[in-house]
Each structure stands twice: as C-alpha cells, then as structure tokens.
Design a protein around this motif. Structure first.
Motif, PDB file in Angstrom:
ATOM      1  N   ILE A  96       0.818  -1.208   0.000  1.00 50.42           N
ATOM      2  CA  ILE A  96       0.000   0.000   0.000  1.00 50.42           C
ATOM      3  C   ILE A  96       0.855   1.263   0.000  1.00 50.42           C
ATOM      4  CG2 ILE A  96      -1.619   1.353   1.406  1.00 50.42           C
ATOM      5  CD1 ILE A  96      -2.850  -1.286   2.322  1.00 50.42           C
ATOM      6  N   ALA A  97       2.050   1.190   0.545  1.00 45.68           N
ATOM      7  CA  ALA A  97       2.868   2.364   0.837  1.00 45.68           C
ATOM      8  C   ALA A  97       3.234   3.175  -0.402  1.00 45.68           C
ATOM      9  CB  ALA A  97       4.147   1.924   1.548  1.00 45.68           C
ATOM     10  N   LYS A 133      11.318   3.093   3.606  1.00 45.20           N
ATOM     11  CA  LYS A 133      10.203   4.013   3.380  1.00 45.20           C
ATOM     12  C   LYS A 133       8.943   3.582   4.116  1.00 45.20           C
ATOM     13  CE  LYS A 133      11.973   5.979  -0.895  1.00 45.20           C
ATOM     14  NZ  LYS A 133      11.790   6.232  -2.336  1.00 45.20           N
ATOM     15  N   LEU A 134       8.910   2.346   4.586  1.00 43.63           N
ATOM     16  CA  LEU A 134       7.780   1.912   5.409  1.00 43.63           C
ATOM     17  C   LEU A 134       7.722   2.704   6.713  1.00 43.63           C
ATOM     18  CD1 LEU A 134       7.816  -1.979   5.010  1.00 43.63           C
ATOM     19  CD2 LEU A 134       6.499  -0.285   3.729  1.00 43.63           C
ATOM     20  N   GLU A 135       8.873   3.145   7.205  1.00 41.52           N
ATOM     21  CA  GLU A 135       8.919   3.951   8.425  1.00 41.52           C
ATOM     22  C   GLU A 135       9.097   5.434   8.121  1.00 41.52           C
ATOM     23  OE1 GLU A 135      11.826   2.480  11.156  1.00 41.52           O
ATOM     24  OE2 GLU A 135      10.781   0.564  11.457  1.00 41.52           O
ATOM     25  N   ALA A 136       9.605   5.758   6.938  1.00 45.31           N
ATOM     26  CA  ALA A 136       9.860   7.159   6.586  1.00 45.31           C
ATOM     27  C   ALA A 136       8.599   7.885   6.145  1.00 45.31           C
ATOM     28  CB  ALA A 136      10.916   7.246   5.495  1.00 45.31           C
ATOM     29  N   TYR A 137       7.632   7.135   5.581  1.00 44.26           N
ATOM     30  CA  TYR A 137       6.404   7.740   5.073  1.00 44.26           C
ATOM     31  C   TYR A 137       5.188   7.015   5.621  1.00 44.26           C
ATOM     32  CZ  TYR A 137       9.810   9.322   1.585  1.00 44.26           C
ATOM     33  OH  TYR A 137      10.921   9.851   0.983  1.00 44.26           O
ATOM     34  N   SER A 138       4.095   7.749   5.673  1.00 47.32           N
ATOM     35  CA  SER A 138       2.799   7.158   6.010  1.00 47.32           C
ATOM     36  C   SER A 138       1.798   7.675   4.989  1.00 47.32           C
ATOM     37  CB  SER A 138       2.365   7.544   7.426  1.00 47.32           C
ATOM     38  OG  SER A 138       2.175   8.951   7.525  1.00 47.32           O
ATOM     39  N   ASP A 193      -2.352   8.703   4.721  1.00 47.51           N
ATOM     40  CA  ASP A 193      -3.711   8.888   5.233  1.00 47.51           C
ATOM     41  C   ASP A 193      -4.417   9.778   4.207  1.00 47.51           C
ATOM     42  OD1 ASP A 193      -6.049   9.245   6.604  1.00 47.51           O
ATOM     43  OD2 ASP A 193      -5.224  10.612   8.109  1.00 47.51           O
ATOM     44  N   LEU A 194      -4.937   9.142   3.171  1.00 46.36           N
ATOM     45  CA  LEU A 194      -5.447   9.803   1.972  1.00 46.36           C
ATOM     46  C   LEU A 194      -4.309  10.358   1.120  1.00 46.36           C
ATOM     47  CD1 LEU A 194      -8.653  11.669   3.235  1.00 46.36           C
ATOM     48  CD2 LEU A 194      -8.514   9.449   2.102  1.00 46.36           C
ATOM     49  N   ILE A 195      -3.350  11.017   1.745  1.00 43.62           N
ATOM     50  CA  ILE A 195      -2.205  11.569   1.013  1.00 43.62           C
ATOM     51  C   ILE A 195      -0.912  11.111   1.680  1.00 43.62           C
ATOM     52  CG2 ILE A 195      -3.442  13.610   0.200  1.00 43.62           C
ATOM     53  CD1 ILE A 195      -2.103  15.182   2.454  1.00 43.62           C
ATOM     54  N   PRO A 196       0.172  10.961   0.903  1.00 48.57           N
ATOM     55  CA  PRO A 196       1.461  10.586   1.487  1.00 48.57           C
ATOM     56  C   PRO A 196       1.981  11.682   2.415  1.00 48.57           C
ATOM     57  CG  PRO A 196       1.460  10.226  -0.885  1.00 48.57           C
ATOM     58  CD  PRO A 196       0.240  11.037  -0.572  1.00 48.57           C
ATOM     59  N   GLN A 197       2.573  11.268   3.523  1.00 47.18           N
ATOM     60  CA  GLN A 197       3.132  12.206   4.482  1.00 47.18           C
ATOM     61  C   GLN A 197       4.441  11.659   5.016  1.00 47.18           C
ATOM     62  OE1 GLN A 197      -0.018  13.779   7.325  1.00 47.18           O
ATOM     63  NE2 GLN A 197      -1.161  12.096   6.405  1.00 47.18           N
ATOM     64  N   ILE A 198       5.375  12.557   5.318  1.00 48.42           N
ATOM     65  CA  ILE A 198       6.620  12.136   5.915  1.00 48.42           C
ATOM     66  C   ILE A 198       6.429  11.960   7.416  1.00 48.42           C
ATOM     67  CG2 ILE A 198       7.554  14.452   6.361  1.00 48.42           C
ATOM     68  CD1 ILE A 198      10.290  13.292   5.357  1.00 48.42           C
ATOM     69  N   THR A 199       7.077  10.964   7.987  1.00 47.59           N
ATOM     70  CA  THR A 199       7.014  10.729   9.425  1.00 47.59           C
ATOM     71  C   THR A 199       8.162  11.467  10.108  1.00 47.59           C
ATOM     72  OG1 THR A 199       8.433   8.766   9.329  1.00 47.59           O
ATOM     73  CG2 THR A 199       6.047   8.428   9.004  1.00 47.59           C
ATOM     74  N   LEU A 200       8.125  11.514  11.430  1.00 48.47           N
ATOM     75  CA  LEU A 200       9.231  12.123  12.169  1.00 48.47           C
ATOM     76  C   LEU A 200      10.523  11.354  11.909  1.00 48.47           C
ATOM     77  CD1 LEU A 200      10.264  14.195  14.199  1.00 48.47           C
ATOM     78  CD2 LEU A 200       9.575  12.643  16.037  1.00 48.47           C
ATOM     79  N   GLN A 201      10.436  10.018  11.897  1.00 53.48           N
ATOM     80  CA  GLN A 201      11.629   9.217  11.613  1.00 53.48           C
ATOM     81  C   GLN A 201      12.173   9.517  10.216  1.00 53.48           C
ATOM     82  OE1 GLN A 201       8.695   8.119  12.839  1.00 53.48           O
ATOM     83  NE2 GLN A 201       8.912   6.141  13.887  1.00 53.48           N
TER      84      GLN A 201
END
Length: 335
Positions: free
Chosen positions: A168-169, A224-229, A231-239
């Motif tokens: 999905i990522a 990138k499984l931890e770098a991005y999330s 929720d309707l749109i791609p977003q960068i994570t804190l990690q």
C-alpha cells in the motif's frame, strides 16, 4: 457546482495552456495560508484526484464557498482560518492557467467545499496505474526465482502485516510514485531493470550474484515503510524527517537478517546495496556502491526516478521542453 465539464487533474496538466480556464473536482490535499511580497494573504493549495496532483494558488481575491449543505455560503478569510481543517476536504475548483518565468502556474479563482458523503475523499486518492494484483503476481514470481537462503529469507520478511503495509505504501511524498501502491510499483521497476542489467553482464562472464542483486533491489527502499505514512495523502514521518529512509531501511533489514539467521556474508552484501543505493553521498548514501550488484541497483533506481520524471513532465514551449526539474537537474524533452 455541476460536475459537467469537470476535468481530471492529468488532463489539466497535459492539455491546458497559458490563458486556458479549467474546472475540476478533487481532494484538497493541503492548504497553507501564506503572504505574498505585498503582504497580502494567499493560499498555497494541492488538489488531487485519482489521475494526479495539481499545485495551485488561490490569491487574496479568490472566492471560497461552503457548499456542503447543498446551498453555497460565502466564506471570509477569517472564517476559513477558524475552521479546524480545510485540507482533506473534497472541493470543486474554477481556475486559469498562466505562465511566469517560462513555468506554467495554476490559479484558482473559486473554491467550493463539497459534501463528503456525495464526494467520498477516498475516491480521489491517487493510486498506481498498474493493477496491484498484477504487481503482486510479478513480485512473488521474482522471489520464486531466487535460490536459498535468499528465497526463504524474502518469504519470511515479506509476510503478514509488513507485506500488507509494503503493497500500500507510497514511494515518496512528492516527486515520484507518491501514491498508494507507489513503493511496490517503483520496487518492481527497479528490480526488473536491475535483473536485466545483471543478466547482460553475466553473459559477458562477469561474476554477478543474481540472488543478492534481486534481494537488494526488492529491499532497497524498505526504509520508506517507516519514513512515510499515508492517510489519503502521502506524508513524511518524524523518523523519515530526522533519520531518512536509507538508514531506516538498513536497520529494518539487519533486524530481520538476525531474526531469520541470514548468514553474515549474504547480509553484508545485501546491506551494502541498501545503504549505498542513492549512488552518491550528496544524494544521501552514507557510502558509495562498490560491488557490481550495488552499482547495478543504484543505476536502476536512478533510471526509474528519471523516467518517472520524464513521463510526468509536460512541454512548456515550442521546443517541447518541460519546466526545469531541480531534483533531476534538467529540462525534459517531450517530443
């Protein structure tokens, strides 16, 4: 607003020229209130639908309407600012294309906030153009062509919740494959290209470990499984922001290599591909690729990025050249 004559985002970007008007319905992915050089407020907008993403601006004279209850109500800037969140809302937009410094810009004159029941936000989420079922089949066929211990290791790693997350990522927040199933699409493209290059060198008599090359390609962006999330749109994570996907990916890989007792020599060879796949230190690689397998995966990864950028670019002049792409460091020729 009426849905008649509404265009897909891809149609606007591909077919509309300077001076053309457009009308579309999509998801307001982001909306940031900023100030222009004259200290006047304007909105920096990102509107998306299943065909693509449009970056646009709504200037201080643009009109906003709340049409969620069936009747449109004019919204002042103060009312917009007081709303909890106007992003991730379905919207209808009216706009015009202009050109500034040889670049096309999209100006939105009117924005209608629409009813989420009539226009479900998830219906506008951009997805890979390749059917996910086909990509899954291709992925597991490639894994099946590997020998042990790598085939067993990949079957163990890509199982359960990690596989569901992986398929999905997104592969990015913007620039390339920034949509649902984007990571799977990009990974397959890189792996197929890398394997083809590897076979061509094998035929020349070079020593290429195709199993290591394949595993490195399939795992090169696992971070990138931890770098991005998404929720309707791609977003960068804190990690992702403070560590980045390359060291995150190496950490994920080594954790699974120890968990499934992958031998140290094989783990080192695959780990080197992951940690070096951006090719240059200025591109984020802690080390440069120094094995043939790492060199091939790095080249395939760069090529897939550039081909994606070329495909997404639109000509802006009579020479059929695109706008300058800063990351790719070139204009693309769209003959």
């Amino acid at each position: 607003m009426s849905d008649e004559s509404c265009l897909l985002i891809a149609d606007i970007k591909e077919n509309k020229k300077s001076g053309d008007k457009f009308k579309a319905v999509g998801l307001l992915a982001t909306a940031k209130l900023k100030k222009d050089k004259n200290d006047k407020p304007y909105w920096d907008l990102t509107i998306m639908d299943a065909s693509g993403t449009l970056n646009a601006k709504a200037w201080s004279d643009s009109k906003w309407w709340d049409a969620r209850c069936g009747e449109k109500k004019f919204l002042t800037l103060d009312e917009l600012a007081e709303m909890d969140c106007i992003s991730k809302q379905p919207v209808g937009i009216f706009g015009v294309v202009s050109k500034f410094k040889q670049k096309l810009q999209y100006h939105v004159n009117q924005v209608y906030l629409l009813d989420s029941d009539k226009y479900p936000p998830e219906s506008f989420v951009e997805k890979s153009p390749v059917p996910v079922e086909q990509m899954e089949t291709d992925f597991w066929e490639i894994v099946g062509e590997c020998g042990d211990p790598i085939q067993t290791f990949l079957l163990q790693l890509f199982s359960g919740s990690l596989w569901e997350q992986f398929k999905i990522a997104p592969a990015a927040v913007k620039n390339h494959h920034a949509y649902v199933h984007g990571l799977l699409e990009h990974t397959l493209d890189v792996t197929k290209s890398a394997r083809s290059i590897g076979v061509s060198y094998l035929k020349k008599g070079l020593k290429i470990d195709m199993d290591v090359l394949t595993a490195g390609a399939l795992l090169h962006d696992i971070g990138k499984l931890e770098a991005y999330s998404i929720d309707l749109i791609p977003q960068i994570t804190l990690q992702g922001a403070v560590i980045d996907h390359i060291p995150l990916g190496y950490s994920i890989f080594m954790e699974h290599a120890k968990k499934y007792a992958l031998d140290e020599e094989t783990a080192l060879a695959i780990g080197h591909i992951i940690i070096s796949h951006h090719g240059k230190k200025e591109y984020g690689s802690p080390v440069l690729p120094s094995s043939p397998e790492a060199l091939i995966v790095s080249a395939a990864d760069e090529l897939d990025f550039l081909i994606y950028c070329w495909d997404a670019a639109s000509p802006t002049d009579d020479l059929a050249l695109s706008e300058y792409n800063g990351l790719a460091q070139r204009r693309f020729w769209k003959s």
